[in-house]
Design a protein around this motif. Structure first.
Motif, PDB file in Angstrom:
ATOM      1  N   VAL A 126      -1.705  -3.459  -7.615  1.00  0.00           N
ATOM      2  CA  VAL A 126      -1.980  -4.306  -6.448  1.00  0.00           C
ATOM      3  C   VAL A 126      -0.850  -5.314  -6.204  1.00  0.00           C
ATOM      4  CG1 VAL A 126      -3.358  -6.051  -7.679  1.00  0.00           C
ATOM      5  CG2 VAL A 126      -3.784  -5.610  -5.248  1.00  0.00           C
ATOM      6  N   ARG A 127      -0.169  -5.759  -7.251  1.00  0.00           N
ATOM      7  CA  ARG A 127       0.928  -6.710  -7.073  1.00  0.00           C
ATOM      8  C   ARG A 127       2.117  -6.048  -6.387  1.00  0.00           C
ATOM      9  NH1 ARG A 127      -1.892  -6.629 -11.085  1.00  0.00           N
ATOM     10  NH2 ARG A 127      -3.030  -8.395 -11.888  1.00  0.00           N
ATOM     11  N   SER A 128       2.346  -4.776  -6.683  1.00  0.00           N
ATOM     12  CA  SER A 128       3.392  -4.017  -6.004  1.00  0.00           C
ATOM     13  C   SER A 128       3.019  -3.813  -4.538  1.00  0.00           C
ATOM     14  CB  SER A 128       3.580  -2.662  -6.697  1.00  0.00           C
ATOM     15  OG  SER A 128       4.446  -1.843  -5.959  1.00  0.00           O
ATOM     16  N   ILE A 129       1.763  -3.485  -4.286  1.00  0.00           N
ATOM     17  CA  ILE A 129       1.283  -3.343  -2.914  1.00  0.00           C
ATOM     18  C   ILE A 129       1.458  -4.657  -2.170  1.00  0.00           C
ATOM     19  CG2 ILE A 129      -0.780  -2.981  -1.498  1.00  0.00           C
ATOM     20  CD1 ILE A 129      -1.724  -1.017  -3.766  1.00  0.00           C
ATOM     21  N   GLN A 130       1.097  -5.757  -2.811  1.00  0.00           N
ATOM     22  CA  GLN A 130       1.253  -7.093  -2.213  1.00  0.00           C
ATOM     23  C   GLN A 130       2.706  -7.354  -1.848  1.00  0.00           C
ATOM     24  OE1 GLN A 130      -0.761 -10.823  -3.787  1.00  0.00           O
ATOM     25  NE2 GLN A 130       1.222 -10.976  -4.817  1.00  0.00           N
ATOM     26  N   HIS A 131       3.616  -7.054  -2.766  1.00  0.00           N
ATOM     27  CA  HIS A 131       5.050  -7.262  -2.527  1.00  0.00           C
ATOM     28  C   HIS A 131       5.526  -6.438  -1.328  1.00  0.00           C
ATOM     29  CE1 HIS A 131       9.238  -8.095  -3.463  1.00  0.00           C
ATOM     30  NE2 HIS A 131       9.471  -6.797  -3.354  1.00  0.00           N
ATOM     31  N   ARG A 132       5.119  -5.177  -1.285  1.00  0.00           N
ATOM     32  CA  ARG A 132       5.530  -4.306  -0.185  1.00  0.00           C
ATOM     33  C   ARG A 132       4.967  -4.785   1.152  1.00  0.00           C
ATOM     34  NH1 ARG A 132       4.520   1.687  -1.905  1.00  0.00           N
ATOM     35  NH2 ARG A 132       5.475   2.043   0.119  1.00  0.00           N
ATOM     36  N   LEU A 133       3.708  -5.230   1.159  1.00  0.00           N
ATOM     37  CA  LEU A 133       3.121  -5.741   2.400  1.00  0.00           C
ATOM     38  C   LEU A 133       3.864  -6.980   2.891  1.00  0.00           C
ATOM     39  CD1 LEU A 133      -0.679  -5.251   1.643  1.00  0.00           C
ATOM     40  CD2 LEU A 133       0.715  -3.972   3.292  1.00  0.00           C
ATOM     41  N   ARG A 134       4.185  -7.885   1.967  1.00  0.00           N
ATOM     42  CA  ARG A 134       4.954  -9.081   2.354  1.00  0.00           C
ATOM     43  C   ARG A 134       6.294  -8.691   2.959  1.00  0.00           C
ATOM     44  NH1 ARG A 134       5.029 -12.002  -2.880  1.00  0.00           N
ATOM     45  NH2 ARG A 134       2.908 -12.616  -3.258  1.00  0.00           N
ATOM     46  N   GLU A 135       6.969  -7.710   2.342  1.00  0.00           N
ATOM     47  CA  GLU A 135       8.259  -7.247   2.872  1.00  0.00           C
ATOM     48  C   GLU A 135       8.122  -6.688   4.284  1.00  0.00           C
ATOM     49  OE1 GLU A 135       9.654  -4.426  -0.037  1.00  0.00           O
ATOM     50  OE2 GLU A 135      11.002  -5.921  -0.923  1.00  0.00           O
ATOM     51  N   LEU A 136       6.977  -6.105   4.590  1.00  0.00           N
ATOM     52  CA  LEU A 136       6.723  -5.545   5.915  1.00  0.00           C
ATOM     53  C   LEU A 136       6.242  -6.595   6.914  1.00  0.00           C
ATOM     54  CD1 LEU A 136       4.947  -2.256   4.789  1.00  0.00           C
ATOM     55  CD2 LEU A 136       7.215  -2.449   5.849  1.00  0.00           C
ATOM     56  N   GLY A 137       6.127  -7.847   6.452  1.00  0.00           N
ATOM     57  CA  GLY A 137       5.715  -8.931   7.334  1.00  0.00           C
ATOM     58  C   GLY A 137       4.222  -9.044   7.544  1.00  0.00           C
ATOM     59  N   ALA A 158     -14.587   6.444  -9.678  1.00  0.00           N
ATOM     60  CA  ALA A 158     -14.250   5.262 -10.469  1.00  0.00           C
ATOM     61  C   ALA A 158     -13.562   5.642 -11.776  1.00  0.00           C
ATOM     62  CB  ALA A 158     -15.476   4.380 -10.727  1.00  0.00           C
ATOM     63  N   LYS A 159     -12.825   6.744 -11.740  1.00  0.00           N
ATOM     64  CA  LYS A 159     -12.024   7.176 -12.880  1.00  0.00           C
ATOM     65  C   LYS A 159     -10.589   6.727 -12.650  1.00  0.00           C
ATOM     66  CE  LYS A 159     -15.061  10.215 -14.793  1.00  0.00           C
ATOM     67  NZ  LYS A 159     -16.239   9.500 -15.101  1.00  0.00           N
ATOM     68  N   GLN A 160      -9.962   6.272 -13.730  1.00  0.00           N
ATOM     69  CA  GLN A 160      -8.600   5.772 -13.601  1.00  0.00           C
ATOM     70  C   GLN A 160      -7.636   6.891 -13.230  1.00  0.00           C
ATOM     71  OE1 GLN A 160      -7.385   3.112 -16.672  1.00  0.00           O
ATOM     72  NE2 GLN A 160      -5.274   3.073 -15.999  1.00  0.00           N
ATOM     73  N   VAL A 161      -6.743   6.574 -12.303  1.00  0.00           N
ATOM     74  CA  VAL A 161      -5.721   7.492 -11.826  1.00  0.00           C
ATOM     75  C   VAL A 161      -4.419   7.148 -12.547  1.00  0.00           C
ATOM     76  CG1 VAL A 161      -4.410   8.218  -9.803  1.00  0.00           C
ATOM     77  CG2 VAL A 161      -6.829   7.636  -9.568  1.00  0.00           C
ATOM     78  N   PRO A 162      -3.802   8.111 -13.231  1.00  0.00           N
ATOM     79  CA  PRO A 162      -2.536   7.814 -13.912  1.00  0.00           C
ATOM     80  C   PRO A 162      -1.422   7.521 -12.911  1.00  0.00           C
ATOM     81  CG  PRO A 162      -3.061  10.162 -14.075  1.00  0.00           C
ATOM     82  CD  PRO A 162      -4.223   9.498 -13.391  1.00  0.00           C
ATOM     83  N   GLY A 163      -0.560   6.592 -13.279  1.00  0.00           N
ATOM     84  CA  GLY A 163       0.602   6.288 -12.453  1.00  0.00           C
ATOM     85  C   GLY A 163       0.281   5.651 -11.119  1.00  0.00           C
ATOM     86  N   PHE A 164      -0.819   4.904 -11.038  1.00  0.00           N
ATOM     87  CA  PHE A 164      -1.205   4.282  -9.764  1.00  0.00           C
ATOM     88  C   PHE A 164      -0.294   3.116  -9.413  1.00  0.00           C
ATOM     89  CE2 PHE A 164      -3.492   1.817 -12.919  1.00  0.00           C
ATOM     90  CZ  PHE A 164      -3.443   0.520 -12.438  1.00  0.00           C
ATOM     91  N   GLU A 165      -0.303   2.747  -8.139  1.00  0.00           N
ATOM     92  CA  GLU A 165       0.483   1.608  -7.666  1.00  0.00           C
ATOM     93  C   GLU A 165      -0.316   0.322  -7.853  1.00  0.00           C
ATOM     94  OE1 GLU A 165       3.178   0.196  -3.857  1.00  0.00           O
ATOM     95  OE2 GLU A 165       2.085   2.081  -3.743  1.00  0.00           O
ATOM     96  N   ASN A 217      -9.428   0.547  -3.850  1.00  0.00           N
ATOM     97  CA  ASN A 217      -9.355   0.260  -5.277  1.00  0.00           C
ATOM     98  C   ASN A 217      -8.178   0.990  -5.914  1.00  0.00           C
ATOM     99  OD1 ASN A 217     -12.715   0.523  -4.834  1.00  0.00           O
ATOM    100  ND2 ASN A 217     -11.926  -1.360  -5.716  1.00  0.00           N
ATOM    101  N   PRO A 218      -7.006   0.328  -5.977  1.00  0.00           N
ATOM    102  CA  PRO A 218      -5.864   0.948  -6.649  1.00  0.00           C
ATOM    103  C   PRO A 218      -6.229   1.302  -8.094  1.00  0.00           C
ATOM    104  CG  PRO A 218      -5.195  -1.049  -5.512  1.00  0.00           C
ATOM    105  CD  PRO A 218      -6.699  -1.012  -5.488  1.00  0.00           C
ATOM    106  N   ARG A 275       0.050   3.754  -1.947  1.00  0.00           N
ATOM    107  CA  ARG A 275      -1.184   4.376  -2.449  1.00  0.00           C
ATOM    108  C   ARG A 275      -2.203   3.286  -2.736  1.00  0.00           C
ATOM    109  NH1 ARG A 275       0.651   7.117  -7.441  1.00  0.00           N
ATOM    110  NH2 ARG A 275       2.116   5.421  -7.417  1.00  0.00           N
ATOM    111  N   LEU A 276      -3.218   3.210  -1.898  1.00  0.00           N
ATOM    112  CA  LEU A 276      -4.196   2.125  -1.978  1.00  0.00           C
ATOM    113  C   LEU A 276      -5.388   2.437  -2.874  1.00  0.00           C
ATOM    114  CD1 LEU A 276      -4.212   1.024   1.761  1.00  0.00           C
ATOM    115  CD2 LEU A 276      -2.915   0.030  -0.140  1.00  0.00           C
TER     116      LEU A 276
END
Length: 123
Positions: free
Chosen positions: A79-90, A70-77, A63-64, A2-3
């Motif tokens: 950016v560090r988690s997104i970064q980790h997942r992208l690295r895992e995907l190469g 520009a309202k905060q979304v509860p339970g968002f992913e 904008n995670p 979820r980006l």
């Protein structure tokens, strides 16, 4: 993955000229500061960022943690988690967030066609 809210960030030559053009297309100023040479324009749920002299090329921006208002979304992913997942995907990242921090951070990457992507978390 979820980006978050999506916008296109445009590198413009003249912020006032670009603002006037997009206002004719039905956009209005949603955020930013024209004196600082950046504006966020909105039409419905469509967002366009206008940036004069801040970067070379247009960018896809996500904008995670935010919705299109520009309202905060509860339970968002985070950016560090997104970064980790992208690295895992190469996926090669051009700029990484500090994984030991919390809160606002960003990462950048480039798609296979040379398009820049910014994942920019403000919360």
């Amino acid at each position: 993955m979820r980006l978050g809210a999506f916008s296109i960030s445009l590198s413009v030559k003249d912020i006032a000229t670009s603002r006037a053009f997009y206002e004719k297309l039905g956009f209005s100023v949603f955020g930013g500061d024209q004196e600082q040479r950046w504006l966020i324009m909105k039409s419905g749920t469509t967002l366009i960022g206008l940036f004069q002299g801040m970067f070379e090329k247009n960018m896809l921006t996500f904008n995670p943690g935010w919705d299109s208002d520009a309202k905060q979304v509860p339970g968002f992913e985070d950016v560090r988690s997104i970064q980790h997942r992208l690295r895992e995907l190469g996926v090669k990242l051009d700029q990484e967030a500090d994984g030991s921090t919390k809160g606002p951070a960003h990462i950048t990457l480039t798609d296979p066609d040379g398009n820049s992507i910014l994942i920019d978390q403000h919360v």
